[in-house]
Motif scaffolding. Structure first.
Motif, PDB file in Angstrom:
ATOM      1  N   GLY A 177       0.955  -1.229  -0.143  1.00  0.00           N
ATOM      2  CA  GLY A 177      -0.041  -0.085  -0.096  1.00  0.00           C
ATOM      3  C   GLY A 177       0.857   1.127  -0.081  1.00  0.00           C
ATOM      4  O   GLY A 177       0.250   2.261  -0.015  1.00  0.00           O
ATOM      5  N   PRO A 181      -1.299   0.808  -4.490  1.00  0.00           N
ATOM      6  CA  PRO A 181      -2.495   0.374  -3.764  1.00  0.00           C
ATOM      7  C   PRO A 181      -2.680  -1.105  -3.471  1.00  0.00           C
ATOM      8  O   PRO A 181      -2.673  -1.756  -4.154  1.00  0.00           O
ATOM      9  CB  PRO A 181      -3.704   1.302  -4.293  1.00  0.00           C
ATOM     10  N   GLN A 183      -4.955  -4.416  -3.085  1.00  0.00           N
ATOM     11  CA  GLN A 183      -5.710  -5.115  -3.544  1.00  0.00           C
ATOM     12  C   GLN A 183      -6.751  -5.804  -2.618  1.00  0.00           C
ATOM     13  O   GLN A 183      -8.038  -6.123  -2.948  1.00  0.00           O
ATOM     14  CB  GLN A 183      -5.541  -6.188  -4.546  1.00  0.00           C
ATOM     15  N   PRO A 185      -8.684  -4.611   1.479  1.00  0.00           N
ATOM     16  CA  PRO A 185      -9.065  -3.724   2.474  1.00  0.00           C
ATOM     17  C   PRO A 185      -8.134  -3.963   3.538  1.00  0.00           C
ATOM     18  O   PRO A 185      -7.622  -4.790   3.881  1.00  0.00           O
ATOM     19  CB  PRO A 185     -10.324  -3.741   2.859  1.00  0.00           C
ATOM     20  N   SER A 186      -7.742  -2.761   4.197  1.00  0.00           N
ATOM     21  CA  SER A 186      -6.782  -2.829   5.209  1.00  0.00           C
ATOM     22  C   SER A 186      -7.170  -3.609   6.361  1.00  0.00           C
ATOM     23  O   SER A 186      -6.244  -3.998   7.013  1.00  0.00           O
ATOM     24  CB  SER A 186      -6.405  -1.227   5.747  1.00  0.00           C
ATOM     25  N   ASP A 232      -2.739   2.012   4.497  1.00  0.00           N
ATOM     26  CA  ASP A 232      -4.252   1.924   4.554  1.00  0.00           C
ATOM     27  C   ASP A 232      -4.833   2.696   3.399  1.00  0.00           C
ATOM     28  O   ASP A 232      -3.943   3.114   2.540  1.00  0.00           O
ATOM     29  CB  ASP A 232      -4.817   2.314   5.803  1.00  0.00           C
ATOM     30  N   GLU A 233      -6.022   2.751   3.131  1.00  0.00           N
ATOM     31  CA  GLU A 233      -6.685   3.496   2.234  1.00  0.00           C
ATOM     32  C   GLU A 233      -6.259   4.884   1.916  1.00  0.00           C
ATOM     33  O   GLU A 233      -6.403   5.439   0.757  1.00  0.00           O
ATOM     34  CB  GLU A 233      -8.148   3.274   2.082  1.00  0.00           C
ATOM     35  N   GLN A 234      -6.153   5.608   3.158  1.00  0.00           N
ATOM     36  CA  GLN A 234      -5.559   7.017   3.008  1.00  0.00           C
ATOM     37  C   GLN A 234      -4.122   7.293   2.888  1.00  0.00           C
ATOM     38  O   GLN A 234      -3.553   8.295   3.132  1.00  0.00           O
ATOM     39  CB  GLN A 234      -6.302   7.500   4.341  1.00  0.00           C
TER      40      GLN A 234
END
Length: 383
Positions: A177, A181, A183, A185-186, A232-234
């Protein structure tokens, strides 16, 4: 033909699996084919009610597919008498509370796996459904896929003889990540959020081994976290404390032995992301999600170990492709059709909540095995 509408509240539909597989490729695909014809000729018409936390995302999905019903309130969806089924594809940590509420509201329940984070919770929700007189089911999609259906055909047809062993390889490299990114979710990599590859994948291995060969009777597992830091996603770094790989040996009823490696920290050098080799007295087979190949004892080659000369054999070329012999529908859709027919017409459905509980049990015992460094017996579920 008469048409019967059945309302289905779907939670977690804004996630990748809930949206692609369960909404678009299953329920909407059933509508596109004109509904689901039941044994008495009635055509069942699923009417999705989208449930989630983001009004904007739900509104966009509903508009994209011409759906009228969505809500951010699970209580509102469950209070609707037209809703007969509740489906859950949320994060595992949110599942039991929602399933309990749906059962209390008198709804039939169908859920992604794992059914719960612990065996105790899984057994409690199964018992609650029994007492309420509602039907329950757990998604066990892999055995509905073409490769494993062809493998089952070989096993049930006797082409492999007595099964001796199974070797399974599952996984792929999930990017950390930071520079690409991830693949997945965190939350999958945080223990507090219900993450971990054992809880995610061992319920699959439970129903695959039981459905194809025999139930698991003992497990020895080694679970590890190969990559302790992820982003993570952020784009924020976090500690990944959930297991991202597990290496396990399962003893099956009847004596067969299965070895399955599961990893999100492995690069793929095989034909499919998951493959199983089954060796038997009469032959062997290798199955992935879509393809299956077989080698009968009568055409098995005679390899000779000689490391001092180049290998002159094409081992892969010595296996025969198992033909499709039929059209295979989407695996998730096939199981949705079975579950809806079970709810309305009472047709058999073996993938019930107790089956899901056995998957949670295997994951729980595998984690115990990893902690204690020993082989653990798998007892029968209590009634």
């Amino acid at each position: 033909m008469s048409r019967r509408t059945i309302g289905i509240a779907l939670a977690g539909v804004t996630g990748r699996m809930g949206y692609r597989q369960h909404l678009v490729r299953s329920l909407l695909a059933i509508r596109e084919q004109g509904g689901l014809e039941l044994p008495d000729g009635t055509v069942l018409w699923p009417e999705p009610v989208l449930v989630g936390r983001s009004a904007d995302k739900l509104r966009a999905i509903a508009a994209r597919h011409g759906l009228e019903r969505w809500t951010t309130s699970l209580d509102e969806a469950l209070a609707d008498p037209a809703v007969e089924v509740y489906f859950d594809a949320q994060v595992t940590s949110a599942r039991i509370k929602a399933l309990n509420a749906a059962i209390a509201a008198g709804k039939h329940v169908y859920t992604e796996k794992p059914l719960a984070e612990s065996l105790a919770e899984a057994l409690d929700v199964a018992a609650l459904a029994d007492r309420a007189g509602v039907k329950g089911g757990v998604v066990q999609d892999k055995i509905f896929l073409p490769g494993l259906r062809k493998l089952r055909r070989l096993i049930e047809g006797g082409a492999l003889g007595r099964v001796l062993s199974v070797r399974g390889e599952f996984g792929y490299w999930v990017f950390e990540g930071d520079w690409q990114p991830a693949q997945r979710p965190s939350w999958n990599y945080r223990r507090a959020d219900g993450g971990g590859i054992v809880l995610d994948m061992f319920p699959h291995w439970s129903y695959i081994l039981e459905g194809l060969i025999a139930p698991v009777r003992s497990v020895y597992a080694h679970a590890v976290t190969h990559l302790p830091e992820r982003w993570d996603e952020q784009g924020r770094a976090y500690t990944a404390d959930a297991d991202d790989a597990a290496y396990a040996v399962f003893e099956l009823e009847g004596g067969a032995v299965a070895q399955i490696n599961s990893s999100w920290a492995v690069r793929v050098y095989r034909d499919e992301l998951v493959e199983f080799q089954v060796d038997g007295t009469e032959g062997s087979a290798v199955a992935g999600l879509r393809e299956c190949r077989v080698q009968h004892r009568a055409v098995s080659p005679r390899p000779v170990w000689d490391p001092d000369v180049p290998n002159g054999e094409s081992f892969r070329g010595q296996w025969a492709r198992v033909p499709d012999n039929q059209e295979f529908d989407n695996g998730f859709k096939a199981q949705w059709e079975q579950f809806l027919a079970h709810v309305v017409a009472g047709t058999p459905f073996p993938h019930d909540l107790r089956s899901g509980a056995r998957g949670v049990q295997l994951a729980e015992l595998a984690l115990r095995s990893a902690r204690e460094g020993r082989r653990v017996e798998v007892p029968e579920l209590p009634r």
